[in-house]
Design a protein around this motif. Structure first.
Motif, PDB file in Angstrom:
ATOM      1  N   UNK A 330     -10.043  -6.850   5.617  1.00  0.00           N
ATOM      2  CA  UNK A 330     -11.415  -7.120   5.165  1.00  0.00           C
ATOM      3  C   UNK A 330     -11.575  -6.635   3.731  1.00  0.00           C
ATOM      4  N   UNK A 331     -12.755  -6.959   3.181  1.00  0.00           N
ATOM      5  CA  UNK A 331     -13.082  -6.494   1.833  1.00  0.00           C
ATOM      6  C   UNK A 331     -13.080  -4.957   1.793  1.00  0.00           C
ATOM      7  N   UNK A 332     -13.552  -4.348   2.891  1.00  0.00           N
ATOM      8  CA  UNK A 332     -13.589  -2.884   2.951  1.00  0.00           C
ATOM      9  C   UNK A 332     -12.165  -2.302   2.951  1.00  0.00           C
ATOM     10  N   UNK A 333     -11.244  -2.921   3.728  1.00  0.00           N
ATOM     11  CA  UNK A 333      -9.844  -2.464   3.727  1.00  0.00           C
ATOM     12  C   UNK A 333      -9.268  -2.562   2.314  1.00  0.00           C
ATOM     13  N   UNK A 334      -9.558  -3.678   1.671  1.00  0.00           N
ATOM     14  CA  UNK A 334      -9.050  -3.911   0.312  1.00  0.00           C
ATOM     15  C   UNK A 334      -9.569  -2.837  -0.653  1.00  0.00           C
ATOM     16  N   UNK A 335     -10.861  -2.518  -0.552  1.00  0.00           N
ATOM     17  CA  UNK A 335     -11.433  -1.483  -1.425  1.00  0.00           C
ATOM     18  C   UNK A 335     -10.740  -0.143  -1.194  1.00  0.00           C
ATOM     19  N   UNK A 336     -10.363   0.124   0.056  1.00  0.00           N
ATOM     20  CA  UNK A 336      -9.680   1.389   0.365  1.00  0.00           C
ATOM     21  C   UNK A 336      -8.312   1.449  -0.316  1.00  0.00           C
ATOM     22  N   UNK A 337      -7.659   0.290  -0.426  1.00  0.00           N
ATOM     23  CA  UNK A 337      -6.380   0.258  -1.151  1.00  0.00           C
ATOM     24  C   UNK A 337      -6.614   0.594  -2.626  1.00  0.00           C
ATOM     25  N   UNK A 338      -7.667  -0.001  -3.213  1.00  0.00           N
ATOM     26  CA  UNK A 338      -7.965   0.298  -4.625  1.00  0.00           C
ATOM     27  C   UNK A 338      -8.293   1.789  -4.781  1.00  0.00           C
ATOM     28  N   UNK A 339      -8.996   2.365  -3.776  1.00  0.00           N
ATOM     29  CA  UNK A 339      -9.340   3.801  -3.845  1.00  0.00           C
ATOM     30  C   UNK A 339      -8.087   4.677  -3.882  1.00  0.00           C
ATOM     31  N   UNK A 340      -7.118   4.347  -3.018  1.00  0.00           N
ATOM     32  CA  UNK A 340      -5.876   5.144  -3.000  1.00  0.00           C
ATOM     33  C   UNK A 340      -5.169   5.042  -4.356  1.00  0.00           C
ATOM     34  N   UNK A 341      -5.177   3.834  -4.919  1.00  0.00           N
ATOM     35  CA  UNK A 341      -4.522   3.663  -6.225  1.00  0.00           C
ATOM     36  C   UNK A 341      -5.205   4.540  -7.280  1.00  0.00           C
ATOM     37  N   UNK A 342      -6.547   4.588  -7.226  1.00  0.00           N
ATOM     38  CA  UNK A 342      -7.288   5.408  -8.210  1.00  0.00           C
ATOM     39  C   UNK A 342      -6.995   6.886  -7.996  1.00  0.00           C
ATOM     40  N   UNK A 343      -6.851   7.254  -6.717  1.00  0.00           N
ATOM     41  CA  UNK A 343      -6.616   8.678  -6.438  1.00  0.00           C
ATOM     42  C   UNK A 343      -5.194   9.104  -6.847  1.00  0.00           C
ATOM     43  N   UNK A 344      -4.199   8.313  -6.482  1.00  0.00           N
ATOM     44  CA  UNK A 344      -2.811   8.717  -6.778  1.00  0.00           C
ATOM     45  C   UNK A 344      -2.476   8.492  -8.251  1.00  0.00           C
ATOM     46  N   UNK A 345      -3.013   7.459  -8.833  1.00  0.00           N
ATOM     47  CA  UNK A 345      -2.692   7.057 -10.210  1.00  0.00           C
ATOM     48  C   UNK A 345      -1.171   6.876 -10.376  1.00  0.00           C
ATOM     49  N   UNK A 346      -0.664   5.850  -9.694  1.00  0.00           N
ATOM     50  CA  UNK A 346       0.765   5.524  -9.783  1.00  0.00           C
ATOM     51  C   UNK A 346       1.138   5.140 -11.207  1.00  0.00           C
ATOM     52  N   UNK A 347       2.368   5.487 -11.583  1.00  0.00           N
ATOM     53  CA  UNK A 347       2.865   5.049 -12.900  1.00  0.00           C
ATOM     54  C   UNK A 347       3.258   3.573 -12.841  1.00  0.00           C
ATOM     55  N   UNK A 348       3.595   3.116 -11.649  1.00  0.00           N
ATOM     56  CA  UNK A 348       3.987   1.709 -11.507  1.00  0.00           C
ATOM     57  C   UNK A 348       3.852   1.270 -10.065  1.00  0.00           C
ATOM     58  N   UNK A 349       3.799  -0.052  -9.848  1.00  0.00           N
ATOM     59  CA  UNK A 349       3.682  -0.553  -8.478  1.00  0.00           C
ATOM     60  C   UNK A 349       4.293  -1.952  -8.380  1.00  0.00           C
ATOM     61  N   UNK A 350       4.873  -2.241  -7.218  1.00  0.00           N
ATOM     62  CA  UNK A 350       5.308  -3.602  -6.888  1.00  0.00           C
ATOM     63  C   UNK A 350       4.260  -4.145  -5.937  1.00  0.00           C
ATOM     64  N   UNK A 351       3.638  -5.240  -6.324  1.00  0.00           N
ATOM     65  CA  UNK A 351       2.455  -5.710  -5.590  1.00  0.00           C
ATOM     66  C   UNK A 351       2.676  -7.147  -5.102  1.00  0.00           C
ATOM     67  N   UNK A 352       2.364  -7.383  -3.837  1.00  0.00           N
ATOM     68  CA  UNK A 352       2.690  -8.671  -3.225  1.00  0.00           C
ATOM     69  C   UNK A 352       1.527  -9.219  -2.413  1.00  0.00           C
TER      70      UNK A 352
END
Ligand code: 5AD
Ligand code: SF4
Length: 461
Positions: A330-352
């Motif tokens: 859902x849109x809510x699940x998707x937002x949670x993924x963006x939240x984790x990205x903001x929290x961890x602040x990865x230097x890089x990601x492979x996205x599919x």
């Protein structure tokens, strides 16, 4: 803490130790997909070389073309079908050409690949010892297939034929037992099995003696590595390797958050020659989706591991894999993924974008997120990651951080600029005036003064 682990001085037995005479036949292996495949292609070339075959410079120069394939997403397979239809034309003008399909797609599609008339041999990831026999049969006009999966094959006695000079891949284990519901790998690469610790350490030492400066220990899930006979885990293997080749840069990939132990984190922190970089796929930021994916951890556990890593190694760089649009997302699940990205602040990601694979558990769950939604979510994930990577890199340029950089050679664009990679796995371009006396494979100190989302730029100090 230094573990007292055995390091054999004796070299591992090697298939290539007694090469037979060249048979005049040239082989070109084209590699698709992950780093495991890159190393598997070197293993295949090692096996063929021991039987007298020599590597071709390119496909036009080859008597045998082998495609080492990937089946992880539909578009990976589509690319290979396109390549095969192109090779049909090549074969029309050279009917003696032998064409083979290796790897995960060979394992998945099996005899279906022989239907095409073009393909002479189909060989799965655990049957590479049979490639010379099947190539010879193909040269005699027979078509062949070998796709049995093994519970023991690790190719640890085979010397891979490496063509690159300073960085080498070492496969330490094969297969995967995790059965993430979206993933075809447990079906195409079979059950998990590890090489003995001593065989990996010996290979690392041989590579150092040959002039390699960096090794990456490879597996679908390296932190469930186990040398059951000697009772060692992945942290033990890392420590033994770090001690055996103290001036070698050591990396590893890929790890699973469930198996990212304190012992492994502390071992990384302890050894200067183990790169402070971890690829730790999160896949999704929603616990509901993680459960559907059978990832066996929660977001809270994942973030706890990141905190533990940063406590032990404050400068450790993190990267990840993310899937957009998994079943029922859902849109809510998707937002949670963006939240984790903001929290961890990865230097890089492979996205599919999620790609349903036949026979996996998720295949039966359906693929209910419409393509336009999936792609929009993927684009949001990519845009966020780009902006985070850019911010991290710009901050490094602003503070004038100094990175030890392993020199790889001239950059593509310009001889007055050379490139290399940081401990944290970032590409650095630096000014090269030819007066400083370093060569490819040396480590130099570079002060960063400019950056974009993908690359750092700087000057030697
Ligand atoms: N669809 C999309 N991405 C996938 N991956 C694995 N299987 C699929 C799939 N069916 C991604 C995961 C994994 C990486 C190697 O590929 O993110 O970590
Ligand atoms: Fe696939 Fe999961 Fe195994 Fe990775 S850990 S190879 S995603 S099943």
């Amino acid at each position: 803490m230094h573990l007292d682990l055995p390091i054999l001085d004796q070299a591992a037995p090697s298939v290539a130790a007694q090469p037979v005479a060249e048979n005049g036949k040239k082989v070109y292996v084209e590699t698709y997909g992950c780093q495991m495949n890159v190393n598997d292609s070197e293993i295949v070339l090692g096996v063929l070389n021991a039987e007298g075959y020599i590597p071709a410079d390119g496909p036009d120069d080859a008597d045998v073309i082998l495609l080492n394939t990937c089946a992880i997403r539909d578009n990976a397979e589509r690319k290979i079908h396109e390549r095969l239809s192109h090779l049909k034309h090549t074969k029309k003008s050279n009917s003696d050409l032998v064409v083979g399909v290796l790897g995960c797609m060979a394992e998945r599609l099996r005899t279906k690949l022989l239907d095409t008339q073009l393909v002479d041999l189909v060989v799965g990831p655990d049957e590479y010892r049979r490639v010379p026999e099947l190539v010879a049969e193909a040269m005699g006009g027979d078509r062949g297939i070998a796709v049995k999966l093994s519970r023991v094959e690790t190719y640890d006695d085979i010397v891979p034929l490496r063509t690159e000079g300073i960085s080498a891949w070492i496969s330490i284990m094969r297969g995967c037992d995790k059965f993430c519901t979206f993933c075809v790998v447990p079906f195409t690469r079979g059950r998990e099995r590890s090489r003995p610790l001593t065989s990996v350490v010996d290979e690392a030492k041989q590579l150092w003696d040959q002039g390699f400066k960096e090794i990456t220990l490879l597996g679908q899930n390296v932190n469930s590595y186990r040398d059951d006979v000697a009772g060692y885990d992945f942290a033990d293997l890392l420590a033994s390797t770090a001690r055996a080749v103290p001036n070698m840069r050591i990396r590893y990939t890929t790890s699973h958050p469930q198996d990212m132990s304190d012992k492994l984190i502390d071992t990384m922190a302890e050894w200067d020659n183990i790169c402070k970089y971890i690829h730790l796929p999160v896949q999704s930021g929603s616990n509901r989706i993680l459960e559907l994916m059978n990832r066996t951890y929660t977001v809270e556990h994942y973030l706890g591991r990141i905190r533990r890593i940063k406590q032990a190694m404050p400068t450790c760089a993190m990267s990840t894999d993310i899937i957009a649009g998994f079943c029922t997302e859902t849109e809510d699940d998707h937002q949670r993924t963006l939240d984790v990205m903001r929290e961890v602040r990865y230097e890089g990601a492979y996205m599919f974008a999620y790609s349903p694979r036949e026979n996996t558990k998720a295949w039966k769950m359906g693929d209910d997120v419409p393509d336009d939604v999936k792609n929009r979510r993927l684009n949001e994930i990519i845009a966020l990651q780009n902006s985070i990577s850019r911010e991290i890199n710009l901050a490094e340029a602003q503070s004038g951080i100094i990175h030890p950089v392993l020199v790889e050679g001239p950059s593509k664009r310009n001889d007055a600029e050379w490139k290399g990679r940081t401990d944290t796995n970032k590409t650095v371009i630096f000014t090269h005036d030819g007066t400083r006396g370093y060569i490819v494979g040396d480590t130099v100190q570079v002060k960063i003064d400019r950056a974009n989302s993908a690359t750092l730029f700087g000057e030697l100090v």
